[in-house]
Design an enzyme around this catalytic site. Structure first.
Site, PDB file in Angstrom:
ATOM      1  N   LYS A 113       4.260   9.728  17.415  1.00  0.00           N
ATOM      2  CA  LYS A 113       5.671   9.332  17.304  1.00  0.00           C
ATOM      3  C   LYS A 113       6.534   9.975  18.379  1.00  0.00           C
ATOM      4  O   LYS A 113       7.500   9.379  18.834  1.00  0.00           O
ATOM      5  CB  LYS A 113       6.216   9.674  15.909  1.00  0.00           C
ATOM      6  N   LYS A 197      -2.613   0.190  14.397  1.00  0.00           N
ATOM      7  CA  LYS A 197      -2.158   0.041  13.013  1.00  0.00           C
ATOM      8  C   LYS A 197      -1.036  -1.009  12.917  1.00  0.00           C
ATOM      9  O   LYS A 197      -0.195  -1.067  13.818  1.00  0.00           O
ATOM     10  CB  LYS A 197      -1.656   1.423  12.582  1.00  0.00           C
ATOM     11  N   LYS A 200       5.883  -1.190  11.404  1.00  0.00           N
ATOM     12  CA  LYS A 200       7.211  -1.785  11.550  1.00  0.00           C
ATOM     13  C   LYS A 200       7.821  -1.438  12.901  1.00  0.00           C
ATOM     14  O   LYS A 200       8.747  -2.089  13.349  1.00  0.00           O
ATOM     15  CB  LYS A 200       8.139  -1.401  10.391  1.00  0.00           C
TER      16      LYS A 200
HETATM   17  P1  TYM Z   1       5.545   4.986   5.650  1.00  0.00           P
HETATM   18  O1  TYM Z   1       6.934   4.708   5.212  1.00  0.00           O
HETATM   19  O2  TYM Z   1       5.231   4.909   7.100  1.00  0.00           O
HETATM   20  O3  TYM Z   1       4.541   4.006   4.902  1.00  0.00           O
HETATM   21  C1  TYM Z   1       4.601   3.842   3.495  1.00  0.00           C
HETATM   22  C2  TYM Z   1       3.184   3.686   2.968  1.00  0.00           C
HETATM   23  O4  TYM Z   1       2.557   2.559   3.590  1.00  0.00           O
HETATM   24  C3  TYM Z   1       1.302   2.963   4.141  1.00  0.00           C
HETATM   25  N1  TYM Z   1       1.053   2.200   5.364  1.00  0.00           N
HETATM   26  C4  TYM Z   1      -0.100   1.578   5.618  1.00  0.00           C
HETATM   27  N2  TYM Z   1      -1.234   1.473   4.916  1.00  0.00           N
HETATM   28  C5  TYM Z   1      -2.237   0.744   5.460  1.00  0.00           C
HETATM   29  N3  TYM Z   1      -2.154   0.119   6.673  1.00  0.00           N
HETATM   30  C6  TYM Z   1      -1.020   0.203   7.403  1.00  0.00           C
HETATM   31  N4  TYM Z   1      -0.928  -0.430   8.566  1.00  0.00           N
HETATM   32  C7  TYM Z   1       0.074   0.959   6.891  1.00  0.00           C
HETATM   33  N5  TYM Z   1       1.326   1.239   7.353  1.00  0.00           N
HETATM   34  C8  TYM Z   1       1.893   2.009   6.401  1.00  0.00           C
HETATM   35  C9  TYM Z   1       1.448   4.445   4.434  1.00  0.00           C
HETATM   36  O5  TYM Z   1       0.207   5.086   4.491  1.00  0.00           O
HETATM   37  C10 TYM Z   1       2.294   4.912   3.271  1.00  0.00           C
HETATM   38  O6  TYM Z   1       1.475   5.177   2.155  1.00  0.00           O
HETATM   39  N6  TYM Z   1       5.181   9.986   5.446  1.00  0.00           N
HETATM   40  C11 TYM Z   1       5.180   8.772   4.663  1.00  0.00           C
HETATM   41  C12 TYM Z   1       6.225   8.737   3.580  1.00  0.00           C
HETATM   42  C13 TYM Z   1       6.237   9.922   2.656  1.00  0.00           C
HETATM   43  C14 TYM Z   1       5.301  10.176   1.623  1.00  0.00           C
HETATM   44  C15 TYM Z   1       5.768  11.369   0.987  1.00  0.00           C
HETATM   45  C16 TYM Z   1       4.146   9.525   1.181  1.00  0.00           C
HETATM   46  C17 TYM Z   1       7.177  10.895   2.643  1.00  0.00           C
HETATM   47  N7  TYM Z   1       6.891  11.766   1.615  1.00  0.00           N
HETATM   48  C18 TYM Z   1       5.061  11.917  -0.066  1.00  0.00           C
HETATM   49  C19 TYM Z   1       3.454  10.100   0.118  1.00  0.00           C
HETATM   50  C20 TYM Z   1       3.917  11.266  -0.507  1.00  0.00           C
HETATM   51  C21 TYM Z   1       5.432   7.575   5.590  1.00  0.00           C
HETATM   52  O7  TYM Z   1       6.031   7.711   6.624  1.00  0.00           O
HETATM   53  O8  TYM Z   1       5.045   6.387   5.070  1.00  0.00           O
END
Ligand code: TYM
Length: 336
Positions: A113, A197, A200
């Site tokens: 990032k 991956k 968004k």
């Molecule tokens: P974020 O907002 O990027 O994504 C949310 C969830 O979607 C999953 N995800 C995917 N899974 C499979 N293939 C993909 N291409 C894909 N893109 C996104 C992510 O793995 C995630 O589960 N750091 C986290 C948010 C967070 C969080 C937490 C998660 C903050 N605190 C505590 C779990 C527990 C994030 O940026 O997810």
């Protein structure tokens, strides 16, 4: 022994896509009948990158709408936004003092990032995994449903919990969390490049299926999705090094709750155009009703705000109680 509790979070950065759905939200929905679940819109995480305040507000509401449209019951689960519960940020500070700089330096997502200009990334982006550990451990959650891209952050959460328990000699105060990562499709890949991956932040909208895409758009994106010249293999081994083919087959398997090998039994030897039309049908059948429901829910903003208000109040009760215990362990006193 800790009581089983699920926690997960999603960033409100707009355009939730098929990766978020298959990697995380679909699992959230399945888990709501088995565990006590806390699902969080992690708005404090979103501002590690610059956000337009108006857009952030509307993305928060759209994320609540997406949760509910995908099948999460706001009565059964605690649905909150992170900024409403101050203890997330307070515990994150304690973890900033527990985690080691070397641990954070190893986080691959920070490197991706921050890109080439690391010096110019926000400090928040660097310490983001400590806030994520705080999100989870504040509720003493034991299970965390996420996509595979979050696995390293969960390993760090486990390391922080172990170090805290050890440094303060408090037994297993914090549980050692278990990640729950979907088997058939742990990482949904871009439709344009099977090694990247689905995301968004990817510039081309053709690379992803958004939850709000309509039928024609989904059909068109799948028709254009990159594949290779060979036909669908009959055995799982035949998908090796065929990143795009493997991605499309895995998406189909996950949407239909079947194993990849069963998809290959049905489609092995067939060409991609036959498979793609079935894949489109499956995506349209599962995703379009969610998109329609999101649009409907977005017309009732008061209802969506009420969900967050109720969920945040419930979460705050758990969080305040746990934070008091944590402050006591650390030797901190609050006089206000
Ligand atoms: P974020 O907002 O990027 O994504 C949310 C969830 O979607 C999953 N995800 C995917 N899974 C499979 N293939 C993909 N291409 C894909 N893109 C996104 C992510 O793995 C995630 O589960 N750091 C986290 C948010 C967070 C969080 C937490 C998660 C903050 N605190 C505590 C779990 C527990 C994030 O940026 O997810």
């Amino acid at each position: 022994m800790h009581k089983k509790r699920v926690f997960s979070g999603v960033q409100p950065t707009g355009n939730l896509h098929l990766g978020n759905y298959l990697g995380a939200i679909k699992n959230f929905v399945d888990l709501q009948n088995k565990f006590e679940c806390v699902y969080c819109i992690v708005d404090l995480h979103a501002i590690t990158n610059r956000q337009d305040p108006k857009e952030l507000e509307s993305n928060i509401l759209e994320t609540v709408a997406s949760f509910v449209a995908a099948g999460l019951n706001p009565e059964k689960n605690i649905i909150l936004n992170q900024a409403s519960v101050a203890a997330h940020a307070e515990l994150a500070w304690i973890f900033n003092c527990v985690a080691r700089i070397g641990w954070l330096n190893r986080m691959t997502q920070f490197k991706e990032k921050a890109g080439a200009n690391k010096e110019n990334a926000s400090v928040g982006l660097m310490v983001y995994p400590n806030l994520m550990a705080a999100d989870i451990l504040l509720y003493k959650a034991t299970h965390v449903p996420v996509g595979e891209d979050q696995k390293q952050h969960l390993e760090l959460t486990r390391d922080i919990a172990k170090k805290f328990n050890n440094d303060f000699n408090c037994g297993e105060y914090f549980p050692i969390v278990e990640p729950l990562i979907p088997k058939e499709v742990s990482r949904v890949m871009s439709l344009r490049d099977g090694k990247k991956k689905m995301s968004k932040s990817e510039e081309s909208d053709q690379s992803r299926i958004n939850l709000k895409d309509n039928k024609d758009l989904i059909d068109q994106k799948i028709k254009k999705a990159k594949t290779d010249a060979a036909s669908i293999p009959t055995e799982v081994g035949g998908l090796k090094n065929r990143h795009e083919a493997s991605n499309l087959v895995s998406i189909y398997a996950s949407l239909n709750n079947i194993k990849v090998e069963n998809v290959l039994k049905d489609f092995g030897g067939k060409n991609f155009s036959t498979f793609k039309s079935k894949l489109s049908e499956s995506i349209i059948e599962k995703i379009c009703p969610i998109g329609d429901e999101i649009n409907k829910l977005l017309k009732n903003k008061d209802y969506l705000y009420k969900i967050l208000e109720n969920g945040s109040k419930k979460a705050d009760l758990i969080a305040k109680k746990n934070l008091k215990e944590i402050y006591d362990i650390v030797g901190l006193k609050k006089f206000s």
